[in-house]
Design an enzyme around this catalytic site. Structure first.
Site, PDB file in Angstrom:
ATOM      1  CE  LYS A 226      -4.104   1.914   2.215  1.00  0.00           C
ATOM      2  NZ  LYS A 226      -4.092   3.482   1.504  1.00  0.00           N
ATOM      3  CD  GLU A 272      -1.675   5.876  -3.407  1.00  0.00           C
ATOM      4  OE1 GLU A 272      -1.293   5.988  -2.632  1.00  0.00           O
ATOM      5  OE2 GLU A 272      -2.754   4.649  -4.151  1.00  0.00           O
ATOM      6  CE  LYS A 400      -8.451   1.257   4.721  1.00  0.00           C
ATOM      7  NZ  LYS A 400      -8.988   2.428   4.836  1.00  0.00           N
TER       8      LYS A 400
END
Length: 543
Positions: A226, A272, A400
């Site tokens: 992440k 991202e 997550k």
């Protein structure tokens, strides 16, 4: 303006989400076009009155009230529109009160020099609620507890369609959205945007309950890092490119270097947004801390020097469309294979793939997460291999698993009033850590937070600030160094922007240490020891 003013006032005093949805839906049902479209655009932030500056509003009220009285009132109320609407002298109406449509269309055609006269006449023709709504409208700061998403949800519920249909169509039309209302009113077919570059709602994850891992099959999931950046969607078609934030706001103008790199592509990509230096790491790309990305965010324009020193980069997670083919119904594993093949074939500049993290079982993955403290990684993502790309936050397919938060005991130094329903409370807190200065031990600011506490704790904090104020700087109060706050944060980075030379990532107040003496709070060295190894080794600090 009367109906719009009633809506704004109702939203400001209605705390519940369902109540706000009903108010917006009722406004849409009884308000004719184009006013309802303009009202909706005001709530979603899609109306802009750049020629109206707060300084012009302050100048108008300064001509009619005592400046010192206005300053004290503004400091207490904490909201320019509310203060001016209450202090504007009552008088016989100077003219006919304007409609919302008249305000929007007249300002759209007005030059900056015409703004003060327009505002003057309208403010004098409206009552307090109307003045408040007008000023909120033209300054762009509604602050009535309604997000753009909630306003669109109200539109979807009123029109009896799925919110994701609204999201996909939204960027294809401009206020007052007459094509959308024709469809939602049942007077015409579903509109077709003129371009395929619209926003597709992102698929979001849920926080992982670690206790649930025992019942999950590790073979069914794929793991990714992440990354600590900003989730975006890039849509490219026929030498046109649009970049959207996760909320669906177009941010292309802030990242023209990335948009230029995507020219000639024909795809919709999920990834991202990062700041990265190509060719400076073993894998070819060195990701910089989030603090560097902040230099590029929320800008309407970006300079060439900033693009050179803070180059934009997109780390790809998923592919939603390849050409005109919609890949969202495919399982994640199939989309991943298509993404890898697409990336290998096109090799776009300023983009690379987010690697999958191999693991055999949850214990192995948990051990990896426990040592994960890289400046550019927030934690891990778990995605079911057979999951289609579903809009919103479906329960089950994606999780997550963020790394454990860091904590530091800090001393409250400054407090400032909040906004909206918090405008009467000191709710924005700056805190510091101890260090050795020229005159001995001193506090240096290390962060600012405005959440993490309950409403009851906010009342206690506000009372403590008022009782322990030692100095005032406009709306900011300096307090006696006597209250310790346990601050939780995700990571720490070097920064030239902060006096301490360090910046916390996502600081929030996790506990109020009423019992702990301020002199026992942590030192700056404790925060510096939490820097990632790459920065401790002496990497150049971020701007």
């Amino acid at each position: 303006m009367r109906d719009f003013a009633a809506l704004i006032e109702g939203l400001a005093f209605t705390p519940g989400r369902n109540g706000k949805l009903r108010l917006i839906a009722d406004y849409l049902a009884r308000t004719p076009d184009p006013a309802r479209g303009y009202g909706l655009a005001a709530l979603t932030g899609d109306l802009s009155f750049r020629q109206v500056k707060p300084a012009a509003i302050r100048a108008l009220i300064a001509e009619r009230t005592d400046p010192v009285l206005f300053g004290w009132s503004y400091d207490y109320v904490g909201d320019l529109a509310e203060t001016v609407s209450l202090m504007w002298p009552a008088s016989a109406p100077a003219g006919q009160a304007p409609t919302l449509t008249q305000v929007v269309e007249r300002f759209a055609a007005a030059r900056r020099g015409e703004v003060p006269a327009l505002l003057d006449g309208w403010l004098s023709a409206l009552d307090e609620s109307g003045r408040f709504a007008l000023l909120k409208l033209v300054t762009g700061g509604m602050r009535v507890g309604v997000s753009a998403r909630l306003a669109k949800l109200a539109l979807a519920e009123w029109g009896k369609v799925d919110i994701n249909e609204i999201e996909e169509l939204w960027h294809g039309f401009e206020p007052p959205y007459e094509e959308l209302f024709v469809w939602l009113d049942g007077r015409g077919p579903r509109p077709v945007p003129a371009t395929g570059l619209g926003f597709r709602p992102l698929m979001l994850s849920n926080p992982l309950d670690e206790a649930a891992l025992a019942g999950m099959d590790p073979a069914a999931y794929r793991a990714e890092y992440k990354w600590d950046g900003a989730r975006v969607q890039l849509a490219a078609e026929n030498n046109r490119v649009r970049i959207y934030s996760r909320a669906g706001d177009e941010i292309s103008a802030a990242f023209p270097d990335l948009a230029d790199a995507a020219m000639g592509l024909h795809a919709v990509l999920d990834g991202e947004l990062l700041v990265a230096d190509a060719g400076t790491a073993p894998d070819g790309v060195a990701i910089r801390p989030f603090n560097d990305l902040q230099q590029r965010l929320n800008r309407k324009k970006v300079t060439a020097p900033l693009m050179r020193t803070h180059p934009a980069h997109l780390r790809l997670y998923d592919i939603l469309f390849e050409g005109d083919e919609d890949l969202r119904p495919l399982p994640f594993d199939a989309r991943r294979a298509r993404l890898e093949a697409w990336q290998a074939r096109t090799q776009p500049d300023r983009m690379d793939l987010s690697p999958l993290v191999p693991f055999a079982d949850w214990e192995e993955l948990a051990e990896l997460r426990s040592v994960l403290r890289d400046a550019s990684v927030e934690g891990l993502m778990l995605k079911q291999g057979d999951s289609p790309y579903l809009p919103g936050r479906p329960k089950g397919p994606w999780f997550k698993w963020k790394r454990t938060a860091l904590t530091l005991d800090c001393v409250l130094m400054y407090a400032q009033r909040g906004h909206g329903k918090r405008s009467s409370f000191y709710s924005d807190f700056t805190f510091g850590a101890w260090r050795d200065g020229e005159a001995g031990r001193e506090l240096t600011p290390v962060g600012k937070a405005y959440f993490g506490f309950t409403d009851a704790e906010l009342v206690e904090l506000d009372r403590w600030v008022r009782r322990n104020t030692v100095n005032r700087f406009g709306p900011v109060r300096e307090v006696e160094p006597g209250l310790v706050l346990e601050v939780a944060f995700d990571s720490v980075q070097r920064s030239r922007r902060h006096k301490s030379g360090l910046a916390m990532r996502f600081p929030r107040i996790s506990r109020i240490r009423w019992e702990k003496p301020a002199e026992e709070a942590d030192r700056l060295e404790s925060l510096e020891a939490m820097l990632p190894d790459s920065l401790l080794a002496g990497a150049a600090p971020a701007d």
